[in-house]
Motif scaffolding. Structure first.
Motif, PDB file in Angstrom:
ATOM      1  N   ALA A  14       0.830  -1.201   0.000  1.00 22.71           N
ATOM      2  CA  ALA A  14       0.000   0.000   0.000  1.00 22.71           C
ATOM      3  C   ALA A  14       0.862   1.246   0.000  1.00 22.71           C
ATOM      4  O   ALA A  14       0.447   2.298  -0.464  1.00 22.71           O
ATOM      5  N   ASP A  49      -8.285   0.109   5.763  1.00 29.76           N
ATOM      6  CA  ASP A  49      -8.599   1.485   5.410  1.00 29.76           C
ATOM      7  C   ASP A  49      -9.640   2.071   6.361  1.00 29.76           C
ATOM      8  O   ASP A  49     -10.139   1.397   7.268  1.00 29.76           O
ATOM      9  N   SER A  53     -12.122  -1.799   5.082  1.00 33.22           N
ATOM     10  CA  SER A  53     -11.686  -2.696   4.013  1.00 33.22           C
ATOM     11  C   SER A  53     -10.176  -2.923   4.108  1.00 33.22           C
ATOM     12  O   SER A  53      -9.459  -2.172   4.771  1.00 33.22           O
ATOM     13  N   ILE A  55      -6.508  -3.133   2.159  1.00 28.78           N
ATOM     14  CA  ILE A  55      -5.853  -2.607   0.966  1.00 28.78           C
ATOM     15  C   ILE A  55      -4.662  -3.497   0.637  1.00 28.78           C
ATOM     16  O   ILE A  55      -3.763  -3.683   1.456  1.00 28.78           O
ATOM     17  N   ASP A  59      -3.093  -0.316  -3.989  1.00 28.04           N
ATOM     18  CA  ASP A  59      -4.273   0.550  -3.993  1.00 28.04           C
ATOM     19  C   ASP A  59      -5.545  -0.197  -4.346  1.00 28.04           C
ATOM     20  O   ASP A  59      -6.502   0.386  -4.843  1.00 28.04           O
ATOM     21  N   GLU A  60      -5.575  -1.513  -4.083  1.00 24.60           N
ATOM     22  CA  GLU A  60      -6.737  -2.318  -4.430  1.00 24.60           C
ATOM     23  C   GLU A  60      -7.494  -2.734  -3.172  1.00 24.60           C
ATOM     24  O   GLU A  60      -6.898  -3.070  -2.151  1.00 24.60           O
ATOM     25  N   VAL A  61      -8.814  -2.715  -3.265  1.00 26.64           N
ATOM     26  CA  VAL A  61      -9.679  -2.934  -2.107  1.00 26.64           C
ATOM     27  C   VAL A  61     -10.117  -4.391  -2.003  1.00 26.64           C
ATOM     28  O   VAL A  61     -10.567  -4.985  -2.982  1.00 26.64           O
ATOM     29  N   TYR A 169      -1.032   5.302   1.059  1.00 28.77           N
ATOM     30  CA  TYR A 169      -1.155   5.420  -0.387  1.00 28.77           C
ATOM     31  C   TYR A 169      -1.432   6.874  -0.758  1.00 28.77           C
ATOM     32  O   TYR A 169      -1.813   7.694   0.084  1.00 28.77           O
ATOM     33  N   ARG A 172      -6.560   5.584  -3.850  1.00 34.52           N
ATOM     34  CA  ARG A 172      -6.988   4.209  -4.092  1.00 34.52           C
ATOM     35  C   ARG A 172      -8.404   4.235  -4.645  1.00 34.52           C
ATOM     36  O   ARG A 172      -9.159   5.186  -4.449  1.00 34.52           O
ATOM     37  N   GLU A 206      -6.020   5.302 -11.154  1.00 36.71           N
ATOM     38  CA  GLU A 206      -7.088   4.823 -10.272  1.00 36.71           C
ATOM     39  C   GLU A 206      -8.378   4.559 -11.046  1.00 36.71           C
ATOM     40  O   GLU A 206      -9.093   3.583 -10.773  1.00 36.71           O
TER      41      GLU A 206
END
Length: 271
Positions: A14, A49, A53, A55, A59-61, A169, A172, A206
């Motif tokens: 992240a 986050d 959620s 990360i 930068d992906e959830v 980050y 994201r 993004e």
């Protein structure tokens, strides 16, 4: 082959979207030393986050612990090799918007950005324009009337663009399959001081995720920063792709869009 160092990268990357950040030494190569972390250890080391959620991959959830477990299981499973500008997949199906939805990607920009609100509006518009220029099927639509109540709970827009304060980050986003409650783009103030990475290109990157595109550097040709194999190839490998982190053996230092990126967009969504 990739257990320890891939898992370490996935959990800690992240920070990798920060200018000047160095990929952790544990992520630099794929080495199996026989002591993969347990899922509990992996989960404990993965950044959570502001909305709870997880990360991963910079930068992906990941929405919840169950999905994080599925992500972990893929990482420690058999490695496969593929090629292309790549689209995310869920159970082997392309993670993309319908033709109707991709032409109506509505969003708001929170007034909580304060003095930077207009700057964010402009950067979002120019980042979106990169993808819109690649395919006439794609249309991001800014709904300014929703800015005063710009959260994921506002059903008058598909997604919200909101400020965040984090050292994890620069920004994201989310994938088309991400649950509605987590469909937002979060932006840290560091976006305004990110060197050769302009706000336009950062948000373009993004919004690539919003359209379903994965990090190009997860492909084996990159030689580092492997994430997982939940993707399908669209084009030949492109080390200069807007979706390729420069610090992951990328050949571009500014996250600009390439002709190969354009070909990938057309392949997925049409001209």
């Amino acid at each position: 082959m990739r257990l320890i160092r891939t898992l370490a990268f996935a959990a800690t990357a992240a920070a990798a979207l920060s200018i000047g950040a160095v990929i952790p030494a544990s992520a630099a190569t794929s080495v199996d030393d026989g002591s993969a972390p347990s899922f509990q250890e992996f989960a404990a080391s993965t950044y959570r986050d502001v909305d709870g959620s997880y990360i991963v991959n910079g930068d992906e959830v990941i929405s919840n612990r169950s999905d994080l477990r599925a992500f972990y299981d893929v990482l420690i499973g058999p490695e496969t090799r593929n090629d292309g500008l790549i689209v995310n997949t869920v159970s082997g199906i392309d993670d993309k918007w319908s033709d109707a939805q991709v032409s109506n990607l509505t969003y708001c920009v929170s007034t909580k950005f304060g003095a930077r609100h207009a700057d964010v509006v402009n950067a979002m518009a120019s980042g979106a324009a990169l993808w819109e220029a690649a395919s006439s099927k794609i249309d991001f639509q800014y709904v300014s009337s929703a800015d005063g109540n710009c959260t994921t709970r506002n059903k008058s827009v598909l997604f919200s663009v909101e400020p965040v304060q984090t050292s994890q980050y620069i920004a994201r986003a989310f994938f088309p399959s991400t649950p509605d409650r987590q469909q937002n783009v979060l932006i840290d103030d560091s976006i305004w001081s990110s060197g050769s990475w302009t706000p336009t290109n950062i948000l373009g990157h993004e919004l690539g995720h919003v359209l379903g595109f994965r990090h190009e550097h997860t492909r084996p040709e990159s030689g580092t920063c492997f994430e997982d194999t939940n993707w399908r190839p669209l084009t030949p490998y492109d080390s200069s792709s807007i979706m390729h982190y420069p610090q992951c053996n990328g050949s571009s230092d500014d996250l600009s869009m390439t002709s190969t990126d354009v070909a990938g967009v057309v392949s997925l969504y049409g001209n």
